[in-house]
Design a protein around this motif. Structure first.
Motif, PDB file in Angstrom:
ATOM      1  N   SER A 128      12.939   0.159 -16.990  1.00  0.00           N
ATOM      2  CA  SER A 128      13.883   0.604 -15.957  1.00  0.00           C
ATOM      3  C   SER A 128      13.141   1.138 -14.732  1.00  0.00           C
ATOM      4  N   TYR A 129      11.976   1.736 -14.944  1.00  0.00           N
ATOM      5  CA  TYR A 129      11.149   2.237 -13.841  1.00  0.00           C
ATOM      6  C   TYR A 129      10.705   1.078 -12.948  1.00  0.00           C
ATOM      7  N   LEU A 130      10.230   0.006 -13.560  1.00  0.00           N
ATOM      8  CA  LEU A 130       9.783  -1.160 -12.797  1.00  0.00           C
ATOM      9  C   LEU A 130      10.951  -1.786 -12.043  1.00  0.00           C
ATOM     10  N   ARG A 131      12.052  -1.992 -12.738  1.00  0.00           N
ATOM     11  CA  ARG A 131      13.196  -2.670 -12.136  1.00  0.00           C
ATOM     12  C   ARG A 131      13.801  -1.852 -10.991  1.00  0.00           C
ATOM     13  N   ALA A 132      14.017  -0.564 -11.224  1.00  0.00           N
ATOM     14  CA  ALA A 132      14.652   0.267 -10.201  1.00  0.00           C
ATOM     15  C   ALA A 132      13.792   0.377  -8.947  1.00  0.00           C
ATOM     16  N   ASN A 133      12.487   0.542  -9.126  1.00  0.00           N
ATOM     17  CA  ASN A 133      11.608   0.675  -7.967  1.00  0.00           C
ATOM     18  C   ASN A 133      11.436  -0.643  -7.223  1.00  0.00           C
TER      19      ASN A 133
ATOM     20  N   VAL B 153      18.446  -6.596  -9.976  1.00  0.00           N
ATOM     21  CA  VAL B 153      17.404  -6.141 -10.908  1.00  0.00           C
ATOM     22  C   VAL B 153      18.003  -5.408 -12.109  1.00  0.00           C
ATOM     23  N   GLN B 154      19.333  -5.185 -12.078  1.00  0.00           N
ATOM     24  CA  GLN B 154      20.088  -4.566 -13.170  1.00  0.00           C
ATOM     25  C   GLN B 154      19.615  -3.142 -13.485  1.00  0.00           C
ATOM     26  N   ALA B 155      19.235  -2.423 -12.451  1.00  0.00           N
ATOM     27  CA  ALA B 155      18.775  -1.039 -12.603  1.00  0.00           C
ATOM     28  C   ALA B 155      18.835  -0.364 -11.242  1.00  0.00           C
ATOM     29  N   GLY B 156      18.753   0.965 -11.234  1.00  0.00           N
ATOM     30  CA  GLY B 156      18.747   1.690  -9.967  1.00  0.00           C
ATOM     31  C   GLY B 156      18.670   3.181 -10.189  1.00  0.00           C
ATOM     32  N   ASN B 157      18.181   3.890  -9.196  1.00  0.00           N
ATOM     33  CA  ASN B 157      18.200   5.347  -9.254  1.00  0.00           C
ATOM     34  C   ASN B 157      19.568   5.826  -8.775  1.00  0.00           C
ATOM     35  N   CYS B 158      19.709   7.095  -8.430  1.00  0.00           N
ATOM     36  CA  CYS B 158      21.050   7.594  -8.094  1.00  0.00           C
ATOM     37  C   CYS B 158      21.639   6.849  -6.900  1.00  0.00           C
TER      38      CYS B 158
ATOM     39  N   GLU C 273       9.524 -11.690 -14.564  1.00  0.00           N
ATOM     40  CA  GLU C 273       8.156 -12.090 -14.245  1.00  0.00           C
ATOM     41  C   GLU C 273       7.839 -11.842 -12.771  1.00  0.00           C
ATOM     42  N   GLU C 274       8.845 -12.002 -11.916  1.00  0.00           N
ATOM     43  CA  GLU C 274       8.650 -11.730 -10.482  1.00  0.00           C
ATOM     44  C   GLU C 274       8.410 -10.237 -10.258  1.00  0.00           C
ATOM     45  N   ILE C 275       9.170  -9.420 -10.954  1.00  0.00           N
ATOM     46  CA  ILE C 275       9.008  -7.972 -10.847  1.00  0.00           C
ATOM     47  C   ILE C 275       7.625  -7.565 -11.354  1.00  0.00           C
ATOM     48  N   GLN C 276       7.228  -8.139 -12.469  1.00  0.00           N
ATOM     49  CA  GLN C 276       5.912  -7.830 -13.029  1.00  0.00           C
ATOM     50  C   GLN C 276       4.799  -8.220 -12.066  1.00  0.00           C
TER      51      GLN C 276
ATOM     52  N   LEU D 272      -0.067  -4.275  -7.315  1.00  0.00           N
ATOM     53  CA  LEU D 272      -0.285  -2.865  -6.967  1.00  0.00           C
ATOM     54  C   LEU D 272      -1.136  -2.146  -8.003  1.00  0.00           C
ATOM     55  N   ASP D 273      -1.634  -2.917  -8.975  1.00  0.00           N
ATOM     56  CA  ASP D 273      -2.454  -2.371 -10.056  1.00  0.00           C
ATOM     57  C   ASP D 273      -1.679  -1.352 -10.889  1.00  0.00           C
ATOM     58  N   VAL D 274      -0.393  -1.646 -11.099  1.00  0.00           N
ATOM     59  CA  VAL D 274       0.472  -0.817 -11.939  1.00  0.00           C
ATOM     60  C   VAL D 274       0.737  -1.582 -13.236  1.00  0.00           C
ATOM     61  N   PRO D 275       0.652  -0.932 -14.412  1.00  0.00           N
ATOM     62  CA  PRO D 275       0.959  -1.626 -15.669  1.00  0.00           C
ATOM     63  C   PRO D 275       2.333  -2.288 -15.575  1.00  0.00           C
ATOM     64  N   SER D 276       2.431  -3.530 -15.969  1.00  0.00           N
ATOM     65  CA  SER D 276       3.678  -4.273 -15.757  1.00  0.00           C
ATOM     66  C   SER D 276       4.336  -4.743 -17.051  1.00  0.00           C
ATOM     67  N   VAL D 277       3.789  -4.356 -18.185  1.00  0.00           N
ATOM     68  CA  VAL D 277       4.358  -4.745 -19.480  1.00  0.00           C
ATOM     69  C   VAL D 277       4.995  -3.504 -20.116  1.00  0.00           C
TER      70      VAL D 277
END
Length: 293
Positions: free
Chosen positions: A84-89, A108-113, A212-215, A221-226
């Motif tokens: 959810s962190y990956l998708r929302a951001n 992306v089927q997610a979001g913050n407030c 896969e596009e989100i990942q 950005l060198d952020v873990p994507s799995v």
């Protein structure tokens, strides 16, 4: 997780799927994590009761469209192993290219407030209600949500539509947590009383973004994507620096509130949520506690 097609069908049929509901404030296994609440009954006007019913419906339509939940709520982040962190951001970052935050959040089927609020606002603006509806922001903290009714009118009981918290439910503005909601929210967008326009959120025209596009975006950005332990640890570390994670289960002061009115035996219970949803998020709540949240 429901398919995107099933979510579209649910919205088109103007229904919400809430089988096997539970009242989360009385669920024994959750009490040590959420504390105890004294149940109370609140009698409201016929208009406020109808507004509460609309609010409850839109809250769960929003949750169904954003099934991965929030990217900054610990139960939802850990229930999804960080997905959810990956998708929302990603949804926030790509909102301009996706036609707006509501559209991006649905894709992306997610979001913050803010994502939840934008989706709820568009659903409210297309709902059966002829009441004024607004997308608002808190006067106390950085928090976005929606409202039915005009709080400037002392004869009205403004009703809150806040689908962001992990265990959401409809409630009156006066029953909200004042430290979060504030007494006088700032209006960001407004739809006047009267017939509402056609659905402005073209669900069928929105295609889900492949994960896969989100990942790929986060890999660059060198952020873990799995989704998994490595991503969870990354989120915990980032939060230790900037404190962006929250554990907001509800934004009402007492979610064990039951709303009643004189003209019907029906009730609206602020703590009533789908059982399957509750059990999924409860596991995330427990996992978050293990990480110190």
């Amino acid at each position: 997780m429901p398919s995107f097609a099933s979510l579209v069908h649910c919205l088109r049929s103007n229904t919400t799927e809430t089988p096997d509901t539970v009242n989360f404030t009385t669920a024994k296994k959750a009490q040590k994590y959420i504390g105890g609440f004294q149940g109370k009954e609140v009698r409201v006007s016929a208009q406020a009761f109808e507004d509460l019913k609309v609010a409850q419906k839109v809250i769960w339509q929003t949750k169904q469209l954003l099934p991965y939940g929030a990217g900054n709520l610990t139960p939802e982040v850990f229930a999804s192993r960080g997905e959810s962190y990956l998708r929302a951001n990603y949804g926030l970052a790509k909102a301009p290219q996706h036609g707006g935050l509501a559209e991006s959040s649905v894709r992306v089927q997610a979001g913050n407030c803010s994502g939840h609020a934008e989706v709820s606002y568009k659903l409210l603006a297309a709902s059966e209600t002829d009441r004024p509806v607004a997308r608002v922001s808190s006067s106390m903290v950085d928090h976005a949500f929606c409202m039915i009714g005009d709080p400037r009118d002392p004869t009205q009981e403004a009703v809150i539509v806040d689908a962001w918290p992990t265990f959401p439910g409809a409630f009156r503005l006066e029953d909200g947590k004042q430290s979060i909601m504030g007494e006088a929210p700032t209006v960001v967008s407004w739809t006047r009383a009267g017939p509402k326009p056609a659905l402005s959120l073209d669900i069928e025209g929105l295609k889900p973004v492949p994960f896969e596009e989100i990942q790929g975006f986060f890999k660059s950005l060198d952020v873990p994507s799995v989704p998994g332990k490595k991503l969870e640890n990354f989120i915990v570390e980032q939060n230790s620096r900037s404190k962006f994670m929250f554990s907001s289960l509800s934004t009402t002061e007492n979610p064990a509130t039951t709303y009643v009115t004189d003209w019907t035996s029906e009730t609206v219970q602020a703590d009533e949520i789908p059982g399957k949803y509750f059990h999924e998020k409860f596991e995330g709540l427990k996992a978050g506690k293990k990480h110190g949240f």
